[in-house]
Design a protein around this motif. Structure first.
Motif, PDB file in Angstrom:
ATOM      1  N   ASP A  32      12.468 -54.436 -19.769  1.00  0.00           N
ATOM      2  CA  ASP A  32      13.370 -55.365 -19.073  1.00  0.00           C
ATOM      3  C   ASP A  32      12.986 -55.567 -17.615  1.00  0.00           C
ATOM      4  N   LEU A  33      12.005 -54.793 -17.150  1.00  0.00           N
ATOM      5  CA  LEU A  33      11.658 -54.832 -15.737  1.00  0.00           C
ATOM      6  C   LEU A  33      10.483 -55.757 -15.490  1.00  0.00           C
ATOM      7  N   GLU A  34      10.446 -56.335 -14.290  1.00  0.00           N
ATOM      8  CA  GLU A  34       9.330 -57.177 -13.897  1.00  0.00           C
ATOM      9  C   GLU A  34       8.133 -56.303 -13.540  1.00  0.00           C
ATOM     10  N   ASP A  35       6.968 -56.942 -13.354  1.00  0.00           N
ATOM     11  CA  ASP A  35       5.760 -56.197 -13.013  1.00  0.00           C
ATOM     12  C   ASP A  35       5.977 -55.345 -11.777  1.00  0.00           C
ATOM     13  N   GLY A  36       5.603 -54.069 -11.871  1.00  0.00           N
ATOM     14  CA  GLY A  36       5.699 -53.173 -10.730  1.00  0.00           C
ATOM     15  C   GLY A  36       7.090 -52.632 -10.479  1.00  0.00           C
ATOM     16  N   ALA A  37       8.072 -53.046 -11.286  1.00  0.00           N
ATOM     17  CA  ALA A  37       9.445 -52.622 -11.031  1.00  0.00           C
ATOM     18  C   ALA A  37       9.678 -51.160 -11.383  1.00  0.00           C
ATOM     19  N   THR A  38       8.794 -50.575 -12.213  1.00  0.00           N
ATOM     20  CA  THR A  38       8.955 -49.158 -12.551  1.00  0.00           C
ATOM     21  C   THR A  38       8.852 -48.302 -11.296  1.00  0.00           C
ATOM     22  N   LYS A  39       8.038 -48.734 -10.336  1.00  0.00           N
ATOM     23  CA  LYS A  39       7.938 -48.034  -9.054  1.00  0.00           C
ATOM     24  C   LYS A  39       9.285 -48.084  -8.339  1.00  0.00           C
ATOM     25  N   SER A  40       9.961 -49.252  -8.416  1.00  0.00           N
ATOM     26  CA  SER A  40      11.271 -49.405  -7.792  1.00  0.00           C
ATOM     27  C   SER A  40      12.293 -48.477  -8.435  1.00  0.00           C
ATOM     28  N   VAL A  41      12.211 -48.344  -9.758  1.00  0.00           N
ATOM     29  CA  VAL A  41      13.124 -47.463 -10.484  1.00  0.00           C
ATOM     30  C   VAL A  41      12.890 -46.014 -10.071  1.00  0.00           C
ATOM     31  N   ASP A  42      11.629 -45.620  -9.925  1.00  0.00           N
ATOM     32  CA  ASP A  42      11.301 -44.267  -9.456  1.00  0.00           C
ATOM     33  C   ASP A  42      11.895 -44.032  -8.065  1.00  0.00           C
TER      34      ASP A  42
END
Length: 238
Positions: free
Chosen positions: A153-163
């Protein structure tokens, strides 16, 4: 009367960046004189290094001050809206003892908005659902929860934001923060392990890359518009 902007530079009697640069130039100019003896040369060299270090520290402080001012203005409305949503949720669950876990969660979210590091780009807690956007209604906002969010469900690179969100929420869960005090990036990551440092560094790179991408995209769009305009002009004269 206009209020003076508060800065992170606590010592107001300290020399300014301009003054430090001037002192450094004067010292370097003196060092070029051939008639200096060894003692004076050593003293001027020591002074030059001290001034350079002081200047570097002041420039770093100024960079943080500028970033804090920029983000405070940019994310003021976003934080205000998210705080209203959280307060509404807390009022909704306040009279229901079975919703204690929800109350704890939204109290943590309230701390997140209130104490979010002021020298970092703000990562929103909520997002508008796609179904609500398509039918034009306001509807119920979805939580962009770092725990519940799926990578798909996240945009590109958003996993870093979640971290990053997880790191901030984790800190707030285990630390008491006074009043309305805002944290700084260093408060969250000062005791971070190597993996935490890598996450922070990766997020910094991600922020810079996003800015670069937007700048390139804007330039490309302007170039295409110009080419299209020139082509229309050529076709008109033909």
């Amino acid at each position: 009367m206009a209020k003076k902007r508060k800065t992170l530079h606590a010592n107001h009697n300290a020399p300014t960046i301009t003054q430090l640069r001037k002192s450094l130039r004067d010292t370097e100019r003196l060092l070029t004189r051939p008639s200096l003896n060894a003692t004076v040369t050593a003293e001027l060299t020591r002074r030059q290094k001290a001034l350079q270090l002081q200047l570097n520290n002041r420039l770093a402080e100024k960079e943080i001050e500028d970033k804090v001012t920029k983000y405070a203005t940019k994310y003021k409305m976003v934080k205000f809206i998210e705080k209203q949503k959280i307060v509404r949720k807390l009022k909704k669950y306040a009279s229901n003892p079975s919703k204690q876990s929800k109350i704890e969660k939204y109290n943590l979210y309230l701390k997140y908005v209130t104490h979010y590091p002021k020298d970092m780009k703000y990562i929103s807690l909520f997002k508008i659902s796609k179904s609500n956007q398509s039918d034009g209604s306001d509807g119920e906002e979805e939580e962009n929860s770092p725990v519940e969010a799926e990578e798909s469900d996240l945009e590109d690179g958003a996993t870093k934001s979640v971290d990053m969100q997880n790191a901030i929420l984790g800190y707030l869960k285990t630390h008491e923060v006074e009043g309305g005090k805002h944290l700084m990036r260093g408060d969250i990551f000062s005791n971070a392990d190597s993996s935490g440092d890598q996450t922070e560094a990766g997020f910094e790179i991600e922020e810079d890359n996003q800015d670069e991408k937007l700048a390139k995209k804007s330039k490309k769009s302007e170039k295409k518009k110009k080419e299209s305009k020139n082509k229309q002009s050529d076709d008109f004269f033909l």
